[in-house]
Design a protein around this motif. Sequence first.
Motif, PDB file in Angstrom:
ATOM      1  N   TRP A  22     -28.095  15.850  62.335  1.00 28.53           N
ATOM      2  CA  TRP A  22     -27.695  15.149  61.299  1.00 28.53           C
ATOM      3  C   TRP A  22     -26.996  13.923  61.385  1.00 28.53           C
ATOM      4  N   CYS A  23     -26.560  13.276  60.392  1.00 25.60           N
ATOM      5  CA  CYS A  23     -26.047  11.740  60.414  1.00 25.60           C
ATOM      6  C   CYS A  23     -24.642  11.983  60.204  1.00 25.60           C
ATOM      7  N   PHE A  24     -23.785  11.357  61.130  1.00 25.24           N
ATOM      8  CA  PHE A  24     -22.362  11.546  61.029  1.00 25.24           C
ATOM      9  C   PHE A  24     -21.696  10.798  59.939  1.00 25.24           C
ATOM     10  N   ASP A  25     -22.579  10.496  58.772  1.00 24.98           N
ATOM     11  CA  ASP A  25     -21.624  10.047  57.598  1.00 24.98           C
ATOM     12  C   ASP A  25     -20.976  11.195  57.179  1.00 24.98           C
ATOM     13  N   ASN A  26     -19.656  10.967  57.108  1.00 29.38           N
ATOM     14  CA  ASN A  26     -18.644  12.095  56.645  1.00 29.38           C
ATOM     15  C   ASN A  26     -18.866  12.518  55.165  1.00 29.38           C
ATOM     16  N   ALA A  50     -26.104   8.663  64.066  1.00 30.10           N
ATOM     17  CA  ALA A  50     -26.288   7.729  62.913  1.00 30.10           C
ATOM     18  C   ALA A  50     -27.975   7.842  62.605  1.00 30.10           C
ATOM     19  N   GLY A  51     -28.006   8.101  61.332  1.00 27.63           N
ATOM     20  CA  GLY A  51     -29.488   8.165  60.642  1.00 27.63           C
ATOM     21  C   GLY A  51     -30.065   9.572  60.846  1.00 27.63           C
ATOM     22  N   GLY A  52     -29.423  10.547  61.625  1.00 24.30           N
ATOM     23  CA  GLY A  52     -29.770  11.939  61.738  1.00 24.30           C
ATOM     24  C   GLY A  52     -31.370  11.893  62.508  1.00 24.30           C
ATOM     25  N   VAL A  88     -31.646  13.980  56.613  1.00 21.91           N
ATOM     26  CA  VAL A  88     -31.404  12.557  56.408  1.00 21.91           C
ATOM     27  C   VAL A  88     -30.578  12.685  54.918  1.00 21.91           C
ATOM     28  N   HIS A  89     -30.276  11.688  54.690  1.00 17.94           N
ATOM     29  CA  HIS A  89     -29.317  11.605  53.388  1.00 17.94           C
ATOM     30  C   HIS A  89     -29.538  10.081  52.762  1.00 17.94           C
ATOM     31  N   SER A  90     -28.956  10.409  51.499  1.00 17.08           N
ATOM     32  CA  SER A  90     -28.842   9.386  50.698  1.00 17.08           C
ATOM     33  C   SER A  90     -28.143   8.077  51.112  1.00 17.08           C
ATOM     34  N   ASP A  91     -28.334   6.741  50.686  1.00 19.35           N
ATOM     35  CA  ASP A  91     -27.491   5.755  51.188  1.00 19.35           C
ATOM     36  C   ASP A  91     -27.052   5.558  52.541  1.00 19.35           C
ATOM     37  N   CYS A  92     -27.881   5.933  53.532  1.00 19.30           N
ATOM     38  CA  CYS A  92     -27.469   6.131  54.861  1.00 19.30           C
ATOM     39  C   CYS A  92     -27.525   4.492  55.287  1.00 19.30           C
ATOM     40  N   GLY A  93     -26.553   4.220  56.156  1.00 21.96           N
ATOM     41  CA  GLY A  93     -26.394   2.900  56.686  1.00 21.96           C
ATOM     42  C   GLY A  93     -27.487   2.603  57.558  1.00 21.96           C
ATOM     43  N   ALA A  94     -28.166   3.700  58.151  1.00 22.38           N
ATOM     44  CA  ALA A  94     -29.057   3.542  59.491  1.00 22.38           C
ATOM     45  C   ALA A  94     -30.516   3.058  58.803  1.00 22.38           C
TER      46      ALA A  94
HETATM   47 ZN   LIG Z   1     -26.383   8.117  57.527  1.00 21.56          ZN
END
Ligand SMILES: [Zn+2]
Length: 157
Positions: A22-26, A50-52, A88-94
């Motif tokens: 998974w992405c590290f987006d907290n 990043a990006g998962g 993966v998730h919405s609004d992911c910077g990757a």
């Molecule tokens: Zn992300």
Amino acid sequence: MNKVFHFDAPRDRYLCDAAVVWCFDNRFQLGFAKFLKRLGIVNSDPIKVAGGAKCLSSPENEGEREFVLGQIRTSIRLHATKRVILMVHSDCGAYGGLDGGFGGDARVEAEHHETELRRAAEGLEKAIPDIEVQAYFVDFEGIWAVELSQEVGVFKP
Ligand SMILES: [Zn+2]
């Protein structure tokens, strides 16, 4: 070294219920962790990058993909892991974010990420046969499961 904190960690080795890519987006940490608990996953090996699952479906370079596959293989070797959960998730910077990557269109983003998850699952199944795979897209309101086909030998939850 000076001891600055005390706790008692369990010394026993554990069997891993799932390796989680998974992405590290907290922003999605708490919600997805709750969901993993709901799935009955007690001992997980988190692989936070990043990006998962993007690292498996659309890696920046082949090294990124190999790194994540190596982490999964290590989880299998050390903790007898039989299942991998892809996120993966919405609004992911990757992916450039919801606005930058998808023009602010959440539906376009969700469809794109479903394709990404399928590609990641298929690649994973080829690289590590006999592993069970589950794939999820996370947005700001919840978690969406991708139904993976069994023809390619992928686990269907
Ligand atoms: Zn992300």
